[in-house]
Design an enzyme around this catalytic site. Sequence first.
Site, PDB file in Angstrom:
ATOM      1  N   MET A  16      -4.625  15.021  49.455  1.00  0.00           N
ATOM      2  CA  MET A  16      -4.544  13.577  49.235  1.00  0.00           C
ATOM      3  C   MET A  16      -5.125  12.877  50.455  1.00  0.00           C
ATOM      4  O   MET A  16      -4.608  13.004  51.576  1.00  0.00           O
ATOM      5  CB  MET A  16      -3.090  13.146  48.997  1.00  0.00           C
ATOM      6  CG  MET A  16      -2.545  13.593  47.645  1.00  0.00           C
ATOM      7  SD  MET A  16      -0.907  12.943  47.283  1.00  0.00           S
ATOM      8  CE  MET A  16       0.136  14.061  48.214  1.00  0.00           C
ATOM      9  N   ALA A  17      -6.211  12.157  50.201  1.00  0.00           N
ATOM     10  CA  ALA A  17      -6.919  11.483  51.289  1.00  0.00           C
ATOM     11  C   ALA A  17      -5.988  10.512  52.006  1.00  0.00           C
ATOM     12  O   ALA A  17      -5.257   9.757  51.370  1.00  0.00           O
ATOM     13  CB  ALA A  17      -8.123  10.738  50.715  1.00  0.00           C
ATOM     14  N   CYS A  68     -12.736  13.045  41.894  1.00  0.00           N
ATOM     15  CA  CYS A  68     -12.578  11.655  42.343  1.00  0.00           C
ATOM     16  C   CYS A  68     -13.008  10.664  41.252  1.00  0.00           C
ATOM     17  O   CYS A  68     -14.130  10.724  40.761  1.00  0.00           O
ATOM     18  CB  CYS A  68     -13.387  11.437  43.611  1.00  0.00           C
ATOM     19  SG  CYS A  68     -13.149   9.794  44.279  1.00  0.00           S
ATOM     20  N   ASN A  95      -2.062  20.889  37.576  1.00  0.00           N
ATOM     21  CA  ASN A  95      -1.787  19.721  38.415  1.00  0.00           C
ATOM     22  C   ASN A  95      -1.599  18.481  37.540  1.00  0.00           C
ATOM     23  O   ASN A  95      -2.332  18.291  36.575  1.00  0.00           O
ATOM     24  CB  ASN A  95      -2.964  19.517  39.391  1.00  0.00           C
ATOM     25  CG  ASN A  95      -2.872  18.224  40.190  1.00  0.00           C
ATOM     26  OD1 ASN A  95      -3.825  17.457  40.225  1.00  0.00           O
ATOM     27  ND2 ASN A  95      -1.760  17.983  40.831  1.00  0.00           N
ATOM     28  N   GLY A  96      -0.629  17.683  37.938  1.00  0.00           N
ATOM     29  CA  GLY A  96      -0.405  16.406  37.279  1.00  0.00           C
ATOM     30  C   GLY A  96       1.026  16.225  36.845  1.00  0.00           C
ATOM     31  O   GLY A  96       1.559  16.990  36.049  1.00  0.00           O
ATOM     32  N   ASP A  97       1.673  15.217  37.453  1.00  0.00           N
ATOM     33  CA  ASP A  97       3.012  14.782  37.024  1.00  0.00           C
ATOM     34  C   ASP A  97       4.111  15.801  37.274  1.00  0.00           C
ATOM     35  O   ASP A  97       5.043  15.925  36.471  1.00  0.00           O
ATOM     36  CB  ASP A  97       3.007  14.372  35.543  1.00  0.00           C
ATOM     37  CG  ASP A  97       2.087  13.187  35.283  1.00  0.00           C
ATOM     38  OD1 ASP A  97       1.583  12.606  36.258  1.00  0.00           O
ATOM     39  OD2 ASP A  97       1.881  12.858  34.105  1.00  0.00           O
ATOM     40  N   GLY A 114       1.139  16.673  44.037  1.00  0.00           N
ATOM     41  CA  GLY A 114       0.606  15.571  44.828  1.00  0.00           C
ATOM     42  C   GLY A 114       1.618  14.474  45.070  1.00  0.00           C
ATOM     43  O   GLY A 114       2.455  14.548  45.977  1.00  0.00           O
ATOM     44  N   ARG A 115       1.590  13.449  44.203  1.00  0.00           N
ATOM     45  CA  ARG A 115       2.371  12.234  44.463  1.00  0.00           C
ATOM     46  C   ARG A 115       3.873  12.497  44.587  1.00  0.00           C
ATOM     47  O   ARG A 115       4.570  11.739  45.265  1.00  0.00           O
ATOM     48  CB  ARG A 115       2.090  11.210  43.354  1.00  0.00           C
ATOM     49  CG  ARG A 115       0.672  10.657  43.395  1.00  0.00           C
ATOM     50  CD  ARG A 115       0.331   9.930  42.113  1.00  0.00           C
ATOM     51  NE  ARG A 115       0.356  10.870  40.993  1.00  0.00           N
ATOM     52  CZ  ARG A 115       0.394  10.509  39.710  1.00  0.00           C
ATOM     53  NH1 ARG A 115       0.398   9.245  39.397  1.00  0.00           N
ATOM     54  NH2 ARG A 115       0.418  11.431  38.765  1.00  0.00           N
TER      55      ARG A 115
HETATM   56  C1  LIG Z   1      -3.322   8.824  47.672  1.00  0.00           C
HETATM   57  C2  LIG Z   1      -4.037   9.918  46.927  1.00  0.00           C
HETATM   58  C3  LIG Z   1      -5.125  10.535  47.501  1.00  0.00           C
HETATM   59  C4  LIG Z   1      -5.767  11.563  46.827  1.00  0.00           C
HETATM   60  N1  LIG Z   1      -6.814  12.212  47.439  1.00  0.00           N
HETATM   61  C5  LIG Z   1      -7.354  13.298  46.855  1.00  0.00           C
HETATM   62  C6  LIG Z   1      -8.330  14.072  47.530  1.00  0.00           C
HETATM   63  O1  LIG Z   1      -8.730  13.772  48.658  1.00  0.00           O
HETATM   64  N2  LIG Z   1      -8.842  15.166  46.885  1.00  0.00           N
HETATM   65  C7  LIG Z   1      -8.415  15.524  45.615  1.00  0.00           C
HETATM   66  O2  LIG Z   1      -8.902  16.529  45.064  1.00  0.00           O
HETATM   67  N3  LIG Z   1      -7.488  14.816  44.976  1.00  0.00           N
HETATM   68  C8  LIG Z   1      -6.942  13.734  45.567  1.00  0.00           C
HETATM   69  N4  LIG Z   1      -5.955  13.052  44.930  1.00  0.00           N
HETATM   70  C9  LIG Z   1      -5.468  13.540  43.616  1.00  0.00           C
HETATM   71  C10 LIG Z   1      -4.320  14.517  43.808  1.00  0.00           C
HETATM   72  O3  LIG Z   1      -4.739  15.655  44.532  1.00  0.00           O
HETATM   73  C11 LIG Z   1      -3.774  14.978  42.453  1.00  0.00           C
HETATM   74  O4  LIG Z   1      -4.804  15.617  41.734  1.00  0.00           O
HETATM   75  C12 LIG Z   1      -3.250  13.816  41.605  1.00  0.00           C
HETATM   76  O5  LIG Z   1      -2.478  12.939  42.377  1.00  0.00           O
HETATM   77  C13 LIG Z   1      -2.449  14.334  40.412  1.00  0.00           C
HETATM   78  O6  LIG Z   1      -1.373  15.121  40.840  1.00  0.00           O
HETATM   79  P1  LIG Z   1       0.136  14.527  40.943  1.00  0.00           P
HETATM   80  O7  LIG Z   1       0.486  13.997  39.579  1.00  0.00           O
HETATM   81  O8  LIG Z   1       0.967  15.677  41.388  1.00  0.00           O
HETATM   82  O9  LIG Z   1       0.075  13.413  41.929  1.00  0.00           O
HETATM   83  C14 LIG Z   1      -5.317  11.984  45.557  1.00  0.00           C
HETATM   84  C15 LIG Z   1      -4.221  11.349  44.981  1.00  0.00           C
HETATM   85  C16 LIG Z   1      -3.574  10.331  45.642  1.00  0.00           C
HETATM   86  C17 LIG Z   1      -2.375   9.687  44.999  1.00  0.00           C
END
Ligand SMILES: Cc1cc2nc3c(=O)[nH]c(=O)nc-3n(C[C@H](O)[C@H](O)[C@H](O)COP(=O)(O)O)c2cc1C
Length: 390
Positions: free
Chosen positions: A34-35, A120, A222-224, A246-247
């Site tokens: 996560m950037a 992205c 990945n996701g949710d 992630g989140r």
């Molecule tokens: C703040 C933020 C920054 C993110 N930056 C990246 C990133 O740099 N590279 C990437 O592949 N995904 C990035 N993502 C996506 C997450 O890696 C992930 O795929 C996405 O949030 C879904 O997963 P989650 O539901 O567990 O959050 C970012 C997501 C968020 C919320």
Amino acid sequence: MRDNEGMPTPSPTVNTVLPIGPHAVQPPVVLAPMAGITNAPFRTLCREFSGGKGLFVSEMITTRALVERNEKTMQLIRFDATEQPRSIQLYGVDPVTVGKAVRMIAEEGLADHIDLNFGCPVPKVTRKGGGSALPYKRNLLRSILREAVSGAGELPVTMKMRKGIDDDHLTYLDAGRIAVEEGVTAIALHGRTAAQHYGGTADWDAIARLKEHVPEIPVLGNGDIWSAGDALRMVRETGCDGVVVGRGCLGRPWLFADLVAAFEGRADALARPTLREVAGIMVRHATLLGEWIGDESRGVIDFRKHVAWYLKGFAVGSEMRGRLAITSSLEDLRAGLDELDLDQPWPTGADGPRGRTSGNNRVVLPDGWLKDPHDCAGVGEEAELDTSGG
Ligand SMILES: Cc1cc2nc3c(=O)[nH]c(=O)nc-3n(C[C@H](O)[C@H](O)[C@H](O)COP(=O)(O)O)c2cc1C
């Protein structure tokens, strides 16, 4: 800090090893790149909670900035001494530049694993054909993967992607097959299209379909995933080989303790920190950021974006939230936190979704992008500038 209630029932089959090249990741849990978030301090915190288990991927690094040895980029790729294996996520649109970046990492020993980002959804990136628009051009995707895998030598190369541009232009199955053919080690699928951004719910069925489609290599879902129970459920329902979270970790690095416990079948409880414990973790996070940046104040300023996530669900007035989100020193941060009612237990309202949840945008693409998925269009390197996210 721990509470047995709500602990998912573990299944004896989930604590499998996720092979990422020579690295055996066990349990198969991965911190999503996560950037602006998953820098060394945040990864270190998550690792501490996981007991060193799992895989923790860096925030995205653009290949062009890396090969140009951009000063900020060289700082971003610094790892903590405890990080092993060291995972870097790269984002690039030009096969030659990607190849150079990967060779640089391999030859200079800058990391132990390289993940490539094709997810992205940001308009300024897709508008140029980058990010999640790129896999639509199958030949370009193939060239990038080929250069990356050959440049990486012994280092494993994985890729992370979305389902596609939108429901009418899904790319994940073709991309998965191309990845296998080009020697990619594992694939992570975020079960959303670019059009969805972070809205709606992630399509876990797509993860199951990808798993069936590319049985040769590990597929990560990945996701949710908002809880350890969600992670076990994803593995059970999709057959995926591991999960990427992630989140759910934003302001909650201790989720990794839950994830590891759940996968290991230890019903020894969910992390349920009181506000006092959360405050301690906040100060530690801000301190680590300051040490990493080499400037306490800049560390605390960078930490501001995490404040609301850490405090989610706790009874903290808006004035105090505002004050904590503009602190510039550890002393002010501590002083503000000390004024809170720190005996509050973990609020159930803090479980569930957090972070970005907006979605359903039209994906902006270059003119004529969708005409031919097999043409050999390239993508301008502008698609690599100023990008953040997946
Ligand atoms: C703040 C933020 C920054 C993110 N930056 C990246 C990133 O740099 N590279 C990437 O592949 N995904 C990035 N993502 C996506 C997450 O890696 C992930 O795929 C996405 O949030 C879904 O997963 P989650 O539901 O567990 O959050 C970012 C997501 C968020 C919320």
